[in-house]
Motif scaffolding. Structure first.
Motif, PDB file in Angstrom:
ATOM      1  N   LEU A  85       0.816  -1.208   0.000  1.00 11.80           N
ATOM      2  CA  LEU A  85       0.000   0.000   0.000  1.00 11.80           C
ATOM      3  C   LEU A  85       0.850   1.259   0.000  1.00 11.80           C
ATOM      4  CD1 LEU A  85      -2.801  -1.227   2.368  1.00 11.80           C
ATOM      5  CD2 LEU A  85      -3.178  -0.281   0.084  1.00 11.80           C
ATOM      6  N   LYS A  86       0.336   2.272  -0.684  1.00  9.75           N
ATOM      7  CA  LYS A  86       1.013   3.554  -0.817  1.00  9.75           C
ATOM      8  C   LYS A  86       0.121   4.657  -0.254  1.00  9.75           C
ATOM      9  CE  LYS A  86       2.902   2.005  -5.262  1.00  9.75           C
ATOM     10  NZ  LYS A  86       3.007   2.316  -6.723  1.00  9.75           N
ATOM     11  N   PRO A  87       0.715   5.765   0.145  1.00  7.28           N
ATOM     12  CA  PRO A  87      -0.111   6.878   0.649  1.00  7.28           C
ATOM     13  C   PRO A  87      -1.189   7.304  -0.355  1.00  7.28           C
ATOM     14  CG  PRO A  87       2.175   7.254   1.214  1.00  7.28           C
ATOM     15  CD  PRO A  87       2.153   6.045   0.325  1.00  7.28           C
ATOM     16  N   GLU A  88      -0.907   7.196  -1.633  1.00  5.47           N
ATOM     17  CA  GLU A  88      -1.901   7.594  -2.638  1.00  5.47           C
ATOM     18  C   GLU A  88      -3.065   6.618  -2.735  1.00  5.47           C
ATOM     19  OE1 GLU A  88       1.418   7.322  -3.041  1.00  5.47           O
ATOM     20  OE2 GLU A  88       1.923   6.549  -5.045  1.00  5.47           O
ATOM     21  N   ASP A  89      -2.999   5.502  -2.036  1.00  6.62           N
ATOM     22  CA  ASP A  89      -4.141   4.584  -1.975  1.00  6.62           C
ATOM     23  C   ASP A  89      -5.165   5.034  -0.926  1.00  6.62           C
ATOM     24  OD1 ASP A  89      -1.823   1.895  -2.393  1.00  6.62           O
ATOM     25  OD2 ASP A  89      -3.191   2.705  -3.909  1.00  6.62           O
ATOM     26  N   THR A  90      -4.824   6.059  -0.168  1.00  3.74           N
ATOM     27  CA  THR A  90      -5.747   6.568   0.840  1.00  3.74           C
ATOM     28  C   THR A  90      -7.036   7.033   0.187  1.00  3.74           C
ATOM     29  OG1 THR A  90      -3.992   7.234   2.357  1.00  3.74           O
ATOM     30  CG2 THR A  90      -6.101   8.372   2.566  1.00  3.74           C
ATOM     31  N   ALA A  91      -8.141   6.486   0.650  1.00  2.54           N
ATOM     32  CA  ALA A  91      -9.446   6.784   0.051  1.00  2.54           C
ATOM     33  C   ALA A  91     -10.527   6.064   0.841  1.00  2.54           C
ATOM     34  CB  ALA A  91      -9.491   6.330  -1.409  1.00  2.54           C
ATOM     35  N   VAL A  92     -11.759   6.409   0.530  1.00  6.01           N
ATOM     36  CA  VAL A  92     -12.889   5.596   0.976  1.00  6.01           C
ATOM     37  C   VAL A  92     -13.135   4.549  -0.108  1.00  6.01           C
ATOM     38  CG1 VAL A  92     -15.316   5.552   1.631  1.00  6.01           C
ATOM     39  CG2 VAL A  92     -13.882   7.517   2.262  1.00  6.01           C
ATOM     40  N   TYR A  93     -13.200   3.307   0.290  1.00  5.86           N
ATOM     41  CA  TYR A  93     -13.386   2.202  -0.642  1.00  5.86           C
ATOM     42  C   TYR A  93     -14.823   1.707  -0.565  1.00  5.86           C
ATOM     43  CZ  TYR A  93      -8.419   1.990  -1.615  1.00  5.86           C
ATOM     44  OH  TYR A  93      -7.141   2.294  -2.023  1.00  5.86           O
ATOM     45  N   TYR A  94     -15.402   1.493  -1.739  1.00  5.82           N
ATOM     46  CA  TYR A  94     -16.775   1.035  -1.849  1.00  5.82           C
ATOM     47  C   TYR A  94     -16.834  -0.242  -2.682  1.00  5.82           C
ATOM     48  CZ  TYR A  94     -17.915   5.904  -0.643  1.00  5.82           C
ATOM     49  OH  TYR A  94     -18.004   7.123  -0.027  1.00  5.82           O
ATOM     50  N   CYS A  95     -17.729  -1.142  -2.321  1.00  6.64           N
ATOM     51  CA  CYS A  95     -18.028  -2.263  -3.194  1.00  6.64           C
ATOM     52  C   CYS A  95     -19.380  -2.002  -3.865  1.00  6.64           C
ATOM     53  CB  CYS A  95     -18.056  -3.576  -2.434  1.00  6.64           C
ATOM     54  SG  CYS A  95     -19.245  -3.686  -1.087  1.00  6.64           S
ATOM     55  N   ALA A  96     -19.558  -2.634  -4.997  1.00  8.29           N
ATOM     56  CA  ALA A  96     -20.782  -2.429  -5.757  1.00  8.29           C
ATOM     57  C   ALA A  96     -21.097  -3.675  -6.571  1.00  8.29           C
ATOM     58  CB  ALA A  96     -20.653  -1.207  -6.665  1.00  8.29           C
ATOM     59  N   LEU A  97     -22.346  -3.815  -6.928  1.00 15.08           N
ATOM     60  CA  LEU A  97     -22.835  -4.998  -7.653  1.00 15.08           C
ATOM     61  C   LEU A  97     -23.498  -4.565  -8.957  1.00 15.08           C
ATOM     62  CD1 LEU A  97     -24.946  -7.856  -6.059  1.00 15.08           C
ATOM     63  CD2 LEU A  97     -25.753  -6.707  -8.108  1.00 15.08           C
ATOM     64  N   ARG A  98     -23.255  -5.337  -9.996  1.00 16.26           N
ATOM     65  CA  ARG A  98     -23.930  -5.117 -11.270  1.00 16.26           C
ATOM     66  C   ARG A  98     -24.495  -6.435 -11.761  1.00 16.26           C
ATOM     67  NH1 ARG A  98     -24.235  -1.842 -15.985  1.00 16.26           N
ATOM     68  NH2 ARG A  98     -24.350  -3.117 -17.879  1.00 16.26           N
ATOM     69  N   TRP A  99     -25.811  -6.458 -11.980  1.00 21.02           N
ATOM     70  CA  TRP A  99     -26.458  -7.663 -12.484  1.00 21.02           C
ATOM     71  C   TRP A  99     -25.926  -7.998 -13.875  1.00 21.02           C
ATOM     72  CZ3 TRP A  99     -28.378 -10.019  -8.679  1.00 21.02           C
ATOM     73  CH2 TRP A  99     -29.170  -9.404  -7.708  1.00 21.02           C
ATOM     74  N   GLY A 100     -25.585  -9.249 -14.049  1.00 23.17           N
ATOM     75  CA  GLY A 100     -25.166  -9.722 -15.357  1.00 23.17           C
ATOM     76  C   GLY A 100     -23.871  -9.110 -15.854  1.00 23.17           C
ATOM     77  N   GLY A 101     -23.123  -8.535 -14.952  1.00 23.53           N
ATOM     78  CA  GLY A 101     -21.915  -7.851 -15.389  1.00 23.53           C
ATOM     79  C   GLY A 101     -20.756  -8.800 -15.638  1.00 23.53           C
ATOM     80  N   SER A 102     -19.703  -8.257 -16.230  1.00 18.13           N
ATOM     81  CA  SER A 102     -18.487  -9.028 -16.487  1.00 18.13           C
ATOM     82  C   SER A 102     -17.320  -8.379 -15.761  1.00 18.13           C
ATOM     83  CB  SER A 102     -18.215  -9.093 -17.986  1.00 18.13           C
ATOM     84  OG  SER A 102     -18.031  -7.783 -18.497  1.00 18.13           O
ATOM     85  N   GLY A 103     -16.177  -8.968 -15.886  1.00 22.96           N
ATOM     86  CA  GLY A 103     -14.994  -8.429 -15.225  1.00 22.96           C
ATOM     87  C   GLY A 103     -14.339  -7.370 -16.072  1.00 22.96           C
ATOM     88  N   THR A 104     -14.947  -6.231 -16.103  1.00 21.81           N
ATOM     89  CA  THR A 104     -14.461  -5.135 -16.917  1.00 21.81           C
ATOM     90  C   THR A 104     -14.630  -3.820 -16.183  1.00 21.81           C
ATOM     91  OG1 THR A 104     -14.649  -4.130 -19.123  1.00 21.81           O
ATOM     92  CG2 THR A 104     -16.699  -4.705 -18.011  1.00 21.81           C
ATOM     93  N   TYR A 105     -14.122  -2.742 -16.763  1.00 16.74           N
ATOM     94  CA  TYR A 105     -14.286  -1.434 -16.156  1.00 16.74           C
ATOM     95  C   TYR A 105     -15.748  -1.003 -16.218  1.00 16.74           C
ATOM     96  CZ  TYR A 105     -14.476   3.607 -15.759  1.00 16.74           C
ATOM     97  OH  TYR A 105     -14.815   4.875 -15.385  1.00 16.74           O
ATOM     98  N   TYR A 106     -16.214  -0.414 -15.113  1.00 10.75           N
ATOM     99  CA  TYR A 106     -17.545   0.177 -15.079  1.00 10.75           C
ATOM    100  C   TYR A 106     -17.470   1.562 -14.464  1.00 10.75           C
ATOM    101  CZ  TYR A 106     -19.694  -4.312 -16.208  1.00 10.75           C
ATOM    102  OH  TYR A 106     -20.066  -5.470 -16.846  1.00 10.75           O
ATOM    103  N   SER A 107     -18.235   2.463 -15.026  1.00  6.05           N
ATOM    104  CA  SER A 107     -18.402   3.758 -14.379  1.00  6.05           C
ATOM    105  C   SER A 107     -19.319   3.585 -13.180  1.00  6.05           C
ATOM    106  CB  SER A 107     -19.012   4.759 -15.363  1.00  6.05           C
ATOM    107  OG  SER A 107     -20.318   4.364 -15.704  1.00  6.05           O
ATOM    108  N   PRO A 108     -19.230   4.490 -12.212  1.00  3.13           N
ATOM    109  CA  PRO A 108     -20.098   4.334 -11.030  1.00  3.13           C
ATOM    110  C   PRO A 108     -21.571   4.224 -11.374  1.00  3.13           C
ATOM    111  CG  PRO A 108     -18.378   5.938 -10.590  1.00  3.13           C
ATOM    112  CD  PRO A 108     -18.270   5.597 -12.041  1.00  3.13           C
ATOM    113  N   GLY A 109     -22.009   4.947 -12.377  1.00  8.15           N
ATOM    114  CA  GLY A 109     -23.413   4.930 -12.750  1.00  8.15           C
ATOM    115  C   GLY A 109     -23.900   3.618 -13.312  1.00  8.15           C
ATOM    116  N   ALA A 110     -22.985   2.735 -13.670  1.00  8.63           N
ATOM    117  CA  ALA A 110     -23.352   1.451 -14.258  1.00  8.63           C
ATOM    118  C   ALA A 110     -23.668   0.395 -13.210  1.00  8.63           C
ATOM    119  CB  ALA A 110     -22.234   0.955 -15.163  1.00  8.63           C
TER     120      ALA A 110
END
Length: 124
Positions: A85-110
């Motif tokens: 871990l690096k100081p630049e990793d400092t953040a609030v971390y969130y998990c999220a779920l997407r129905w039928g999604g794949s292992g790819t990049y998603y915008s938060p709105g997705a």
């Protein structure tokens, strides 16, 4: 569907943390799980995503080789192992779920559902 993230905390640079995200409620098969983070004054960014079977995974460039996403479908839980871990990793971390999604990049709105955030602070 409810998601509960946990495992954040304060760690020194070079250390490790493991985040967990437990899902409850009407969860059925075939949903992707994503981890996002939002640093101070920054936008929320997708840093890792895993598909239902765990065979397709996305990592944001800054975490490749240091973070590992995984899931245990029997436990309805996703994990984010964070090493070096690096100081630049400092953040609030969130998990999220997407129905039928794949292992790819998603915008938060997705994403369909969000968990509570967990603070990760890395000191130098």
């Amino acid at each position: 569907v409810q998601l509960q993230a946990s495992g954040g905390g304060l760690v020194q640079a070079g250390g490790s943390l493991r985040l967990s995200c437990a899902a409850s409620g009407r969860t059925t098969a075939n949903y992707a799980m994503g981890w996002f983070r939002q640093g101070p004054g920054k936008e929320r960014v997708n840093i890792a995503t895993i598909n239902w079977s765990g065979t397709n995974i996305y990592y944001e460039d800054s975490v490749k080789g240091r973070f590992t996403i995984s899931r245990d479908n029997a436990k309805k839980t996703s994990y984010l192992q964070m090493n070096s871990l690096k100081p630049e990793d400092t953040a609030v971390y969130y998990c999220a779920l997407r129905w039928g999604g794949s292992g790819t990049y998603y915008s938060p709105g997705a994403m369909n559902y969000w968990g509570t955030g967990t603070q990760v602070t890395v000191s130098s």
